[in-house]
Design an enzyme around this catalytic site. Structure first.
Site, PDB file in Angstrom:
ATOM      1  N   ARG A  35      -4.870  -6.496 -11.255  1.00  0.00           N
ATOM      2  CA  ARG A  35      -5.711  -7.331 -10.389  1.00  0.00           C
ATOM      3  C   ARG A  35      -7.045  -6.592 -10.259  1.00  0.00           C
ATOM      4  NH1 ARG A  35      -4.089  -6.348  -4.774  1.00  0.00           N
ATOM      5  NH2 ARG A  35      -2.488  -7.917  -4.979  1.00  0.00           N
ATOM      6  N   LYS A  55       0.866  -1.189   0.000  1.00  0.00           N
ATOM      7  CA  LYS A  55       0.000   0.000   0.000  1.00  0.00           C
ATOM      8  C   LYS A  55       0.898   1.232   0.000  1.00  0.00           C
ATOM      9  CE  LYS A  55      -4.278  -1.615   2.122  1.00  0.00           C
ATOM     10  NZ  LYS A  55      -4.190  -2.831   1.350  1.00  0.00           N
ATOM     11  N   ARG A  69     -12.627  -3.836   7.244  1.00  0.00           N
ATOM     12  CA  ARG A  69     -13.112  -3.907   5.857  1.00  0.00           C
ATOM     13  C   ARG A  69     -13.649  -5.306   5.555  1.00  0.00           C
ATOM     14  NH1 ARG A  69      -8.629  -0.372   4.945  1.00  0.00           N
ATOM     15  NH2 ARG A  69      -7.253  -2.043   4.236  1.00  0.00           N
ATOM     16  N   ARG A  70     -12.996  -6.329   6.137  1.00  0.00           N
ATOM     17  CA  ARG A  70     -13.498  -7.706   5.919  1.00  0.00           C
ATOM     18  C   ARG A  70     -14.867  -7.866   6.576  1.00  0.00           C
ATOM     19  NH1 ARG A  70      -9.404  -6.881   3.522  1.00  0.00           N
ATOM     20  NH2 ARG A  70     -11.023  -6.200   2.120  1.00  0.00           N
ATOM     21  N   ASP A  78      -1.373  -2.287  -4.179  1.00  0.00           N
ATOM     22  CA  ASP A  78      -2.785  -2.276  -3.798  1.00  0.00           C
ATOM     23  C   ASP A  78      -3.413  -0.935  -4.163  1.00  0.00           C
ATOM     24  OD1 ASP A  78      -2.614  -4.792  -2.682  1.00  0.00           O
ATOM     25  OD2 ASP A  78      -2.687  -4.126  -0.605  1.00  0.00           O
ATOM     26  N   LYS A  92     -13.587  -5.685  -6.530  1.00  0.00           N
ATOM     27  CA  LYS A  92     -14.795  -4.842  -6.490  1.00  0.00           C
ATOM     28  C   LYS A  92     -14.496  -3.489  -5.856  1.00  0.00           C
ATOM     29  CE  LYS A  92     -18.252  -8.491  -6.443  1.00  0.00           C
ATOM     30  NZ  LYS A  92     -19.473  -9.016  -5.839  1.00  0.00           N
ATOM     31  N   GLY A  93     -13.668  -3.467  -4.814  1.00  0.00           N
ATOM     32  CA  GLY A  93     -13.370  -2.222  -4.100  1.00  0.00           C
ATOM     33  C   GLY A  93     -13.869  -2.313  -2.673  1.00  0.00           C
ATOM     34  N   ALA A  94     -13.014  -1.918  -1.718  1.00  0.00           N
ATOM     35  CA  ALA A  94     -13.290  -2.213  -0.316  1.00  0.00           C
ATOM     36  C   ALA A  94     -13.562  -0.983   0.553  1.00  0.00           C
ATOM     37  CB  ALA A  94     -12.096  -2.977   0.274  1.00  0.00           C
ATOM     38  N   THR A 129     -11.849 -12.132  -6.556  1.00  0.00           N
ATOM     39  CA  THR A 129     -13.196 -12.065  -5.982  1.00  0.00           C
ATOM     40  C   THR A 129     -13.550 -13.425  -5.375  1.00  0.00           C
ATOM     41  OG1 THR A 129     -15.537 -11.626  -6.456  1.00  0.00           O
ATOM     42  CG2 THR A 129     -14.296 -12.693  -8.214  1.00  0.00           C
ATOM     43  N   HIS A 130     -14.526 -13.393  -4.446  1.00  0.00           N
ATOM     44  CA  HIS A 130     -15.071 -14.645  -3.903  1.00  0.00           C
ATOM     45  C   HIS A 130     -16.497 -14.841  -4.396  1.00  0.00           C
ATOM     46  CE1 HIS A 130     -12.437 -12.487  -1.089  1.00  0.00           C
ATOM     47  NE2 HIS A 130     -11.812 -13.629  -1.028  1.00  0.00           N
TER      48      HIS A 130
HETATM   49  P1  FDA Z   1     -18.741  -9.705  -2.451  1.00  0.00           P
HETATM   50  O1  FDA Z   1     -18.364  -8.769  -1.356  1.00  0.00           O
HETATM   51  O2  FDA Z   1     -19.969  -9.423  -3.225  1.00  0.00           O
HETATM   52  O3  FDA Z   1     -18.840 -11.148  -1.822  1.00  0.00           O
HETATM   53  C1  FDA Z   1     -19.202 -12.290  -2.580  1.00  0.00           C
HETATM   54  C2  FDA Z   1     -19.217 -13.488  -1.654  1.00  0.00           C
HETATM   55  O4  FDA Z   1     -17.888 -13.738  -1.185  1.00  0.00           O
HETATM   56  C3  FDA Z   1     -20.024 -13.289  -0.383  1.00  0.00           C
HETATM   57  O5  FDA Z   1     -21.370 -13.623  -0.594  1.00  0.00           O
HETATM   58  C4  FDA Z   1     -19.335 -14.226   0.593  1.00  0.00           C
HETATM   59  O6  FDA Z   1     -19.708 -15.564   0.344  1.00  0.00           O
HETATM   60  C5  FDA Z   1     -17.890 -14.095   0.189  1.00  0.00           C
HETATM   61  N1  FDA Z   1     -17.205 -13.050   0.956  1.00  0.00           N
HETATM   62  C6  FDA Z   1     -16.766 -11.851   0.502  1.00  0.00           C
HETATM   63  N2  FDA Z   1     -16.150 -11.157   1.476  1.00  0.00           N
HETATM   64  C7  FDA Z   1     -16.211 -11.924   2.584  1.00  0.00           C
HETATM   65  C8  FDA Z   1     -15.761 -11.756   3.912  1.00  0.00           C
HETATM   66  N3  FDA Z   1     -15.121 -10.649   4.302  1.00  0.00           N
HETATM   67  N4  FDA Z   1     -15.995 -12.754   4.806  1.00  0.00           N
HETATM   68  C9  FDA Z   1     -16.627 -13.881   4.425  1.00  0.00           C
HETATM   69  N5  FDA Z   1     -17.090 -14.096   3.163  1.00  0.00           N
HETATM   70  C10 FDA Z   1     -16.881 -13.132   2.251  1.00  0.00           C
HETATM   71  N6  FDA Z   1      -9.879  -3.959  -2.389  1.00  0.00           N
HETATM   72  C11 FDA Z   1      -9.358  -2.721  -2.596  1.00  0.00           C
HETATM   73  O7  FDA Z   1     -10.098  -1.733  -2.539  1.00  0.00           O
HETATM   74  N7  FDA Z   1      -8.030  -2.569  -2.862  1.00  0.00           N
HETATM   75  C12 FDA Z   1      -7.179  -3.627  -2.969  1.00  0.00           C
HETATM   76  O8  FDA Z   1      -5.980  -3.446  -3.212  1.00  0.00           O
HETATM   77  C13 FDA Z   1      -7.706  -4.938  -2.781  1.00  0.00           C
HETATM   78  N8  FDA Z   1      -6.927  -6.048  -2.897  1.00  0.00           N
HETATM   79  C14 FDA Z   1      -7.509  -7.297  -2.887  1.00  0.00           C
HETATM   80  C15 FDA Z   1      -6.741  -8.429  -3.197  1.00  0.00           C
HETATM   81  C16 FDA Z   1      -7.358  -9.666  -3.296  1.00  0.00           C
HETATM   82  C17 FDA Z   1      -6.524 -10.866  -3.651  1.00  0.00           C
HETATM   83  C18 FDA Z   1      -8.757  -9.807  -3.058  1.00  0.00           C
HETATM   84  C19 FDA Z   1      -9.467 -11.129  -3.171  1.00  0.00           C
HETATM   85  C20 FDA Z   1      -9.499  -8.693  -2.715  1.00  0.00           C
HETATM   86  C21 FDA Z   1      -8.894  -7.441  -2.609  1.00  0.00           C
HETATM   87  N9  FDA Z   1      -9.636  -6.307  -2.282  1.00  0.00           N
HETATM   88  C22 FDA Z   1      -9.084  -5.062  -2.470  1.00  0.00           C
HETATM   89  C23 FDA Z   1     -10.990  -6.450  -1.655  1.00  0.00           C
HETATM   90  C24 FDA Z   1     -12.117  -6.338  -2.656  1.00  0.00           C
HETATM   91  O9  FDA Z   1     -12.248  -5.016  -3.107  1.00  0.00           O
HETATM   92  C25 FDA Z   1     -13.453  -6.772  -2.024  1.00  0.00           C
HETATM   93  O10 FDA Z   1     -13.770  -5.883  -0.986  1.00  0.00           O
HETATM   94  C26 FDA Z   1     -13.465  -8.182  -1.486  1.00  0.00           C
HETATM   95  O11 FDA Z   1     -12.807  -9.060  -2.339  1.00  0.00           O
HETATM   96  C27 FDA Z   1     -14.939  -8.702  -1.287  1.00  0.00           C
HETATM   97  O12 FDA Z   1     -15.607  -8.652  -2.497  1.00  0.00           O
HETATM   98  P2  FDA Z   1     -16.008  -9.927  -3.381  1.00  0.00           P
HETATM   99  O13 FDA Z   1     -15.478  -9.678  -4.744  1.00  0.00           O
HETATM  100  O14 FDA Z   1     -15.545 -11.175  -2.758  1.00  0.00           O
HETATM  101  O15 FDA Z   1     -17.578  -9.846  -3.517  1.00  0.00           O
END
Ligand code: FDA
Length: 306
Positions: free
Chosen positions: A182, A98, A286-287, A132, A185-187, A224-225
């Protein structure tokens, strides 16, 4: 964005909460779900456990918004040592940093000097450097510094956030410049003026960009998950004849281990993002924000035995 998510993200950015939150034992205990531990050795152990399963690691030393130049330099020195140690042990583990931890709040040149030092060492040790993406106010400078470093050290990639309206244009620029991306979605908590707020809009933007990235990018990371998006990614790659080793899925440590396993079994490449370090509170919040149901298990920890 739900009210709960808004509150959790506001807490993650609050300085007082960043100091006080980690002192609560049930918060510390819950945070363990998302990280193997605070020490570098904890991260190495986790990466070592992923390898036999066929999973590579990307790691980060947690921490952000460092406003002391000496601390930013100390973090950089530590990353340099970590890069040497990884190379010496022959572990496949890419750093993801970061820029605000490298002193971006003190000035772009401060962060650039530290970033360049890390890119140089990553390059010399045959590694790759990920940057990041943080809050929207940092996007321009993050892309600018990444481009500068990439011009000297080609094995450099950056994270892009699908929720920002600007990202589709940024993505095209990065693809044209051959910079690794990479896609996430955005956190963070971003206003309507700059970012999609609803899940459906964010997901649709992610899918559009996933397609562009897979079609035209170099070795993209789809991070993404979200199972529906992962399915669409597989389908798109299949339709376009994009081989399974031309891109990878990235997931966070502690989340959807079952998905890691099933993707591997289907022959896809999987990399897991493993965090370590003492400054874990904002990352942890954030998680929680991503899945407010997670707050339930934090509270359950409070009611169970210490
Ligand atoms: P979404 O939030 O819609 O979740 C889809 C499904 O995934 C959920 O229904 C659940 O099953 C599961 N899930 C997701 N998050 C969970 C959690 N915390 N606990 C349990 N289950 C969960 N963001 C950013 O702004 N800057 C960055 O540099 C990064 N870097 C980064 C690296 C990597 C390798 C990953 C996987 C993610 C990031 N992120 C990030 C975070 C990203 O922006 C996002 O907030 C998370 O990945 C959660 O979004 P999903 O795409 O999983 O979808």
């Amino acid at each position: 964005m739900s009210v709960m998510r808004s509150v959790l993200l506001a807490i993650s950015e609050n300085r007082w909460m960043r100091e006080q939150g980690p002192r609560l034992w049930f918060v510390r205990r819950a945070a363990r779900k998302f990280m193997p531990g605070e020490a570098f050795d904890d991260m190495l152990r986790a990466a070592g456990e992923l390898r036999p399963r066929g999973i590579d690691a990307v790691f980060t030393r947690l921490g952000e918004n460092v406003t002391d130049a000496a601390e930013a330099s100390a973090v950089t020195r530590h990353y340099l040592e970590v890069l040497n140690a990884i190379a010496a042990k022959g572990i496949r583990c890419e750093p993801s940093i970061k820029l605000t931890q490298l002193g971006l709040d003190l000035g772009a040149e401060q962060a650039y000097a530290n970033l360049r030092a890390l890119a140089e060492r990553a390059h010399a040790t045959g590694n790759y450097l990920w940057v990041d993406m943080e809050q929207t106010s940092y996007v321009d400078v993050t892309l600018d510094l990444t481009r500068r470093v990439k011009a000297e050290f080609p094995r450099t990639g950056v994270c892009l956030q699908a929720y920002l309206y600007r990202t589709e244009a940024d993505l095209k620029g990065l693809i044209d410049q051959g910079i690794g991306v990479r896609l996430v979605k955005g956190a963070y908590k971003e206003p309507r003026a700059v970012a999609h707020q609803g899940k459906a809009d964010v997901d649709a933007a992610f899918v559009r960009m996933m397609r562009t990235l897979l079609a035209d990018g170099t070795y993209p990371a789809i991070a993404t998950h979200d199972e529906a998006i992962i399915e669409q990614t597989k389908r798109f790659a299949g339709e376009r004849g994009i081989a399974k080793d031309r891109f990878e899925f990235q997931l966070l440590y502690g989340i959807r281990r079952d998905l890691q396993t099933s993707l591997l079994a289907e022959g896809y490449r999987v990399r897991v993002y493993v965090p370590f370090g003492r400054e874990w509170f904002p990352y942890f919040m954030r998680r929680l924000g991503e899945r407010p149901a997670n707050v339930g298990f934090v509270l359950k920890g409070l009611l169970s035995e210490r």
